[in-house]
Design an enzyme around this catalytic site. Sequence first.
Site, PDB file in Angstrom:
ATOM      1  N   HIS A  46       0.830  -1.205   0.000  1.00 38.03           N
ATOM      2  CA  HIS A  46       0.000   0.000   0.000  1.00 38.03           C
ATOM      3  C   HIS A  46       0.867   1.259   0.000  1.00 38.03           C
ATOM      4  O   HIS A  46       0.546   2.247  -0.677  1.00 38.03           O
ATOM      5  CB  HIS A  46      -0.921  -0.011   1.221  1.00 38.03           C
ATOM      6  CG  HIS A  46      -1.692   1.258   1.406  1.00 38.03           C
ATOM      7  ND1 HIS A  46      -1.336   2.211   2.341  1.00 38.03           N
ATOM      8  CD2 HIS A  46      -2.785   1.746   0.767  1.00 38.03           C
ATOM      9  CE1 HIS A  46      -2.185   3.221   2.271  1.00 38.03           C
ATOM     10  NE2 HIS A  46      -3.063   2.968   1.324  1.00 38.03           N
ATOM     11  N   GLU A  49       2.113   1.966  -3.403  1.00 42.79           N
ATOM     12  CA  GLU A  49       1.040   2.572  -4.207  1.00 42.79           C
ATOM     13  C   GLU A  49       1.073   4.089  -4.062  1.00 42.79           C
ATOM     14  O   GLU A  49       0.943   4.825  -5.044  1.00 42.79           O
ATOM     15  CB  GLU A  49      -0.307   2.005  -3.768  1.00 42.79           C
ATOM     16  CG  GLU A  49      -1.506   2.673  -4.405  1.00 42.79           C
ATOM     17  CD  GLU A  49      -2.707   2.720  -3.470  1.00 42.79           C
ATOM     18  OE1 GLU A  49      -3.338   3.786  -3.358  1.00 42.79           O
ATOM     19  OE2 GLU A  49      -3.019   1.672  -2.856  1.00 42.79           O
ATOM     20  N   HIS A  50       1.248   4.568  -2.832  1.00 41.79           N
ATOM     21  CA  HIS A  50       1.342   6.018  -2.605  1.00 41.79           C
ATOM     22  C   HIS A  50       2.589   6.600  -3.266  1.00 41.79           C
ATOM     23  O   HIS A  50       2.533   7.649  -3.921  1.00 41.79           O
ATOM     24  CB  HIS A  50       1.389   6.303  -1.102  1.00 41.79           C
ATOM     25  CG  HIS A  50       0.057   6.316  -0.433  1.00 41.79           C
ATOM     26  ND1 HIS A  50      -0.480   7.442   0.159  1.00 41.79           N
ATOM     27  CD2 HIS A  50      -0.860   5.341  -0.265  1.00 41.79           C
ATOM     28  CE1 HIS A  50      -1.658   7.146   0.674  1.00 41.79           C
ATOM     29  NE2 HIS A  50      -1.922   5.869   0.425  1.00 41.79           N
ATOM     30  N   GLU A 126      -3.642   8.141   7.654  1.00 44.59           N
ATOM     31  CA  GLU A 126      -4.685   7.279   7.081  1.00 44.59           C
ATOM     32  C   GLU A 126      -5.004   6.118   8.030  1.00 44.59           C
ATOM     33  O   GLU A 126      -6.170   5.760   8.233  1.00 44.59           O
ATOM     34  CB  GLU A 126      -4.227   6.748   5.723  1.00 44.59           C
ATOM     35  CG  GLU A 126      -5.279   5.938   4.983  1.00 44.59           C
ATOM     36  CD  GLU A 126      -4.802   5.434   3.632  1.00 44.59           C
ATOM     37  OE1 GLU A 126      -5.592   4.735   2.955  1.00 44.59           O
ATOM     38  OE2 GLU A 126      -3.651   5.727   3.248  1.00 44.59           O
TER      39      GLU A 126
END
Length: 418
Positions: A46, A49-50, A126
């Site tokens: 993840h 992905e950022h 997040e």
Amino acid sequence: MIQRHICENGLRIVTEKIPSVRSVALGVWVRTGSKFESEGNNGISHFLEHMFFKGTKTRSAKEIAESFDEIGGNVNAFTSKEYTCYYARILDQHAVMALDILSDMYFHSVFDEEELEKEKNVVIEEIGMYEDTPDDLVHDLIAKASYSDHPLGYSILGTEEVLRGLAKQDLLSYTDGHYTPANTVVTVAGNFDDQLIEEIKKRFSLYRRPGVSRHVESPRFTSKSIIQSKATEQAHLCIAFPGLPVGHDDIYSLILLNNLLGGSMSSRLFQEIREERGLAYSVYSYHSAYSDTGMFTIYTGTAPEQVGQVFEITTSILDDVRQNGISDKELNKGKEQLKGSLMLSLESTSSRMSRLGKNELLLERHLSLDEIIAKIDRVSTDSISAIANRLFRSPLALAMVSPLEHFPNNVRSDVLVS
């Protein structure tokens, strides 16, 4: 018509032309996610992905964003347990430009140290936001209760501790090991010509990366009970059972069973718990299908003092389906709902592009609409009863986020018997 191209390095391109639209949805899919992580790097898929949006050798993060704004398109990404997707939706005339940016991100992201530290803070925020949202958090807990220490039980976001320790070299090594041609699929749906396919091949067909061994043992359903005490107004309860892997022969029977139990406003759980008794605002069920297993989950948000009552009603409904099956009326209604949902989704180029990517990564085959409808039509009341009897057995898994410190006495994993 769906077409499949295999490049000389093993990368796959899957396309579906829709000449009647003026848009193109383009996706770069990589078969990696939290399932392929370890405790020591959980969350890296993840985080990568950022970081792919934080600048390349020729474009800054701002320039990547502005490029899509200037052509009236949108670009985004998401990470799941088993795959990561980078996608764009643009006007057909801008498809090559979108491809150029996505391929630039894929091959030439620099993972700048300053951007890396800033983005760590973004993802940690997040995680904090997620943990402050109990009706999201409980779904992570039910995965942990169902799969224990297996990677399918890991959080996709990871933990602050792991993220703080990630360095640029970790990202580069993970990319070399997982962002390989064999793990990557490029999908296109919409109005495009064959020149776009040639452009994809030009950018993706020759690269090599070393790769790593990726064998992950199939998980065992562990049937644990997890409770996290929080000062919330509601108790957020999840109940889970072993499900079916994607592509299983009985998957459409399970999809229809889910629909009639908690997949719609007319479902048994919704009607009984919300409409008839007013015990919850939100109650639903869903099935998560993975490449080698599945999980059937029921969620309810209710007042803490009503948890025991809601649990009893839920298990009573499940037991009734096991013992007495479903009616022809329920079956026919479910079939029409499923067909309608499927056909409406095909009006979206983004949905078609996503369908191509998931099917190629997890199934390596693509059923036509007629084939899918035939499978739906073959589902019978007997096949749904068989699935209910197979799935809804003890022990089940439990997870709850609640001001309560313990599950009520009647909320237990052995409430159903085989």
